[in-house]
Design an enzyme around this catalytic site. Structure first.
Site: not given
Ligand code: PLP
Length: 408
Positions: A144, A229, A258
């Protein structure tokens, strides 16, 4: 829940024909009005133990006094001037992040995880030479990476792509933790590999040292960037400052968001300086990225995190959860690192999560059979013991109801 109840739960007038909020999220089960540390209170002053931290965001707990103070001070001093001008917190926050990542890099500030990843994707294309050179990004099934069109395509969940075709070109997906599959995907058009160290939304599925070290080696051999990520896993949550540090690899690009603002929207993309140098003024921008309120919060967050040694606390707390949960009947496994844990059950995790909410404990069912725990990194031992007892009681209640043919 009826439309009127939905509207009421969102704090909207109930005499409207429909809820004024778009239906991208299901009806909320509860509306919270305040929090303190690991605890939240709803509109009826009912208290809940928060084991989810707004999906791994409030890593210092709710209403942390030092973060609140930094925000109040900043709100009284300066809220915004644009990236045409310098602001006082960007440099210190970027330097701290660079130090925690081992040094030698530069930071771009964004507003969310998806935007931090967008920056990484654009950087990979610019560094790779674009359409005439390297432009493809390889990510893993089950991953994700966000909900913008590009990060949605990077997200390795084809079901989420269907309604939004055509998606931007330049993305490939390979099986998770399969080095051979990755090797086969790395041709001369590939600019970068983008991976989570632990697939969070994908069910809390940790990578291994062997896999991450293999990816590093392949990327070096093929001239491909290794981008990690850490939006969900970073900043102490997994028992290291960044979860990839468990695997003894140094990525070229790391994204985060986050926990960096403890609830204040901020994201960041760090890249090795020679990679970051592919960007020139005008290549990438965002109005709010790095604005003073968000970076004041991030500065306070990082300072508290370092003073509290949050990676150490996450390791200790994660071990205590694991030791408490593993003997609980109905728990078949506990996986993850530090305080990003999946509790695998031999019964319906959604029913257990719903029961826990009724009992005043917040978790989510990250898969149909697994609960995700991502509590405050400052959670106390007593709170952990309370949480373990609550999970055990909820499992017992759900198992009993199922036995009596009365699933909750
Ligand atoms: N990358 C990862 C691993 C995530 O868990 C998330 C959100 O849960 C995102 C990217 C996307 O972040 P945002 O919701 O702040 O755009």
């Amino acid at each position: 829940m009826t439309a009127v109840e939905h509207a009421a739960a969102m704090g909207a007038p109930t005499d409207l024909e429909r809820c004024p909020i778009m239906p991208t999220y299901g009806p909320p089960a509860v509306q919270f009005v305040r929090g303190e540390g690991s605890w939240l209170w709803d509109r009826d002053e009912r208290r809940y133990l928060d084991l989810l931290s707004g999906l791994a965001v409030t890593s210092l707990g709710h209403a942390h006094p030092e973060v609140a103070r930094a925000l109040c001070d900043q709100a009284h001093r300066l809220l915004h001037v644009s990236n045409l001008f310098g602001t006082e917190h960007n440099g210190p926050v970027a330097s701290t992040l660079d130090r925690l990542l081992g040094g030698g890099g530069q930071v771009f500030f964004a507003n969310s995880g998806a935007e931090a990843n967008e920056c990484a994707l654009k950087l990979a294309r610019k560094f790779g030479g674009g359409a005439a050179g390297r432009f493809n990004v390889v990510s893993a099934y089950g991953s994700f990476h966000g909900r913008t069109l590009a990060t949605l395509h990077a997200t390795g969940q084809p079901a989420k792509h269907e309604a939004f075709q055509p998606l931007p070109e330049g993305f490939r997906h390979v099986a998770w933790c399969d080095l051979d599959a990755l090797e086969a995907a790395l041709d001369e058009t590939v600019a970068a590999v983008l991976l989570e160290p632990v697939q969070g939304e994908g069910g809390v599925m940790p990578a291994t040292s062997e896999y991450f070290q293999g990816v590093r080696r392949l990327c070096d051999e093929r001239g491909v960037l290794f981008m990690v990520d850490e939006v969900q896993t970073g900043l102490g949550r997994c028992g290291r400052w960044f979860a990839h540090q468990h695997f003894d690899v140094v990525p070229d690009v790391v994204t985060m968001a986050k926990a960096l603002g403890n609830g204040v929207p901020i994201g960041a993309c760090w890249a090795r300086a020679d990679v970051a140098a592919a960007f020139e003024p005008g290549d990438h921008a965002t109005t709010y990225g790095g604005q003073p309120l968000a970076t004041a919060a991030a500065r306070a967050v990082l300072s508290v995190m370092e003073a509290e040694d949050v990676p150490g606390r996450a390791m200790h707390a994660g071990d205590r959860f694991r030791t408490g949960l593993l003997p609980v009947p109905g728990v078949t496994a506990v996986r993850g690192f530090g305080l990003l844990l999946a509790v695998e059950l031999d019964l319906d995790a959604r029913a257990v999560a719903a029961r826990l909410l009724t009992d005043g404990v917040i978790v989510n069912a990250v898969t149909p059979t697994a609960l995700r725990l991502a509590p405050s990194l400052l959670i106390s031992d007593d709170e952990i013991d309370l949480a373990v007892a609550a999970v055990a009681a909820a499992i017992e209640a759900v198992a009993l109801a199922a036995e009596e043919g009365n699933p909750s």
